[in-house]
Design an enzyme around this catalytic site. Structure first.
Site, PDB file in Angstrom:
ATOM      1  N   ARG A  95       3.421 -34.932   0.530  1.00 34.22           N
ATOM      2  CA  ARG A  95       3.880 -35.657  -0.730  1.00 34.22           C
ATOM      3  C   ARG A  95       4.773 -35.026  -1.436  1.00 34.22           C
ATOM      4  NH1 ARG A  95      -1.982 -36.799  -4.020  1.00 34.22           N
ATOM      5  NH2 ARG A  95      -3.058 -36.590  -2.277  1.00 34.22           N
ATOM      6  N   HIS A 136      -2.787 -45.403   0.337  1.00 35.77           N
ATOM      7  CA  HIS A 136      -2.587 -45.910   2.292  1.00 35.77           C
ATOM      8  C   HIS A 136      -1.846 -47.330   1.933  1.00 35.77           C
ATOM      9  CE1 HIS A 136      -4.824 -42.504   3.147  1.00 35.77           C
ATOM     10  NE2 HIS A 136      -6.193 -43.080   2.432  1.00 35.77           N
ATOM     11  N   ASP A 166       2.444 -49.725   6.477  1.00 30.89           N
ATOM     12  CA  ASP A 166       2.633 -48.267   7.126  1.00 30.89           C
ATOM     13  C   ASP A 166       3.625 -48.387   7.913  1.00 30.89           C
ATOM     14  OD1 ASP A 166       0.811 -46.875   5.926  1.00 30.89           O
ATOM     15  OD2 ASP A 166      -0.394 -46.937   7.596  1.00 30.89           O
TER      16      ASP A 166
END
Length: 413
Positions: A95, A136, A166
């Site tokens: 992060r 996610h 992703d």
């Protein structure tokens, strides 16, 4: 099944990459760089990253080497900085602010290596109201409008695995970014930070659709357009055996061949008669239900009707076309996609199987000239590695979207 035979090390031979271990898009991007020939060293953390897959089968760690470094230990950051000083590219998926707190952020790394390309892989990006929030793939693509395009109006949008966000919107954009920045660094001597956010990449993938929307050629609702299942000759249909075929007969000549081979040419309306699409869909669906998937595959074999069987993951490697091209390969007992794309001179290959945590410490210490790696190695690392693969379970059971106060919490899947 044919095995892809591509000797050599690829166009990125000689490029050194440091990957700070994470899960999802970061490792996939590093795998792609490794497939292209780069020397990728994955910096695993003691205890692993919590991925519930036996490391022996984690294909996204192929064509890499692994060392274990505890970034929370006093000398951990210095070890990574020694690696960064010798690397061309570094990839991290923490992060925002975590790498800085760990002592391996861009400013510190660039002080050691001004030419370093520092790739940051996140879901929300380095700035913005959601930058510090967990997330996610499915949440990232939801905000971009892309998830909302999928499925039928009367059902919730289905989750497209984690391929769209992703890997397509994340990993591939990170790889494009770091390679472009590497080109710049080699031309100018100046490295830089690449901020690859899944929300940015996934939004970018929809560029054509935004143009069509502005031009009035795309309706902002599901299953109402040419490419989202609204068109009866661009979609999927169930067959007599409960399997499926995919149809993509968009152009007139393909459409004509499709309705002819399907046996409905006497009942098929004009391709552009959208008012008849509902009736056409029912006719096509009923017709496909009269034969099995494989029977219909045989009917359309060798045609330009743009019909293909919907195969499973286990079926795909055995399709004659994919087998002939060596699209999949068997390596270390695992059937897996071969490296892509292909190069006429600098061939790529699967050189080694999934890197096992810490297994390459001595080799990397020698090849990269970092004696500290061997000096820092301890018996506890070996025990951690052994425990992480025992019975195929990871020793780290913490959720991947843990609190932002956890300094090692990953941002992405």
């Amino acid at each position: 099944m044919s095995v892809a035979k591509t000797p050599g090390h690829g166009p990125l031979a000689g490029v050194r990459v440091v990957e700070l271990a994470g899960i999802g898009p970061g490792p996939f991007a590093a795998m792609l760089l490794g497939d292209l020939g780069a020397d990728v060293v994955r910096v695993d953390r003691p205890g692993g990253v919590g991925l519930a897959v036996n490391p022996l089968y984690d294909v996204t760690n192929r064509n890499k080497r692994s060392v274990i470094v505890d970034l929370k230990a006093a000398d951990g950051p210095d070890t990574v900085l020694d690696m960064a000083a010798r690397a061309d590219i570094l990839i991290e998926g923490y992060r925002p602010g975590v790498a800085e707190r760990l002592g391996v952020g861009p400013e510190t790394c660039h002080a050691r290596n001004p030419e370093l390309v520092y790739g940051r892989m996140t879901g929300w990006g380095q700035q913005g109201p959601l930058a510090q929030r967990a997330g996610h793939d499915i949440a990232y693509i939801a905000l971009t409008g892309t998830l909302g395009m999928i499925g039928t109006p009367d059902t919730p949008p289905p989750a497209p695995a984690n391929l769209l966000g992703d890997y397509a919107g994340g990993s591939l954009y990170l790889v494009v970014g770091v390679l472009a920045a590497l080109h710049h660094a080699r031309a100018t001597g100046a490295g830089q930070v690449v901020d690859a956010a899944i929300v940015d990449g996934t939004s970018h993938l929809s560029a054509m659709l935004h143009g069509m929307l502005a031009a009035g050629g795309w309706q902002d609702r599901r299953a109402a357009n040419l490419l989202d299942g609204g068109c009866p000759f661009y979609g999927t249909y169930e067959t007599a055996d409960g399997r499926y075929v995919a149809v993509g007969a968009l152009e007139q000549r393909f459409y004509a061949e499709f309705v002819d081979l399907l046996g409905i040419d006497d009942r098929a309306p004009a391709r552009k008669d959208t008012a008849a699409w509902g009736e056409l869909r029912e006719t096509v669906a009923a017709r496909f239900k009269t034969r099995t998937r494989d029977e219909w595959t045989a009917v359309f074999e060798g045609s330009d009707a743009c019909v293909a069987p919907v195969l499973s993951l286990r079926e795909a490697p055995h399709h004659p076309h994919l087998a002939a091209r060596g699209t999949f390969t068997d390596f270390g007992g695992i059937t897996q996609p071969a490296p892509a794309p292909r190069f006429s001179a600098t061939h790529t290959s699967v050189r080694v199987g999934p890197a096992q945590p810490g297994a390459d410490t001595a080799d990397v210490a020698h090849d990269w000239g970092i004696s500290r790696l061997v000096e820092d190695a301890s018996p506890k690392h070996a025990s951690v590695k052994d425990a992480s693969v025992k019975d195929g379970r990871s020793t780290d059971s913490s959720p991947t979207d843990s609190s932002p106060t956890d300094p090692s919490a990953p941002d992405t899947d």
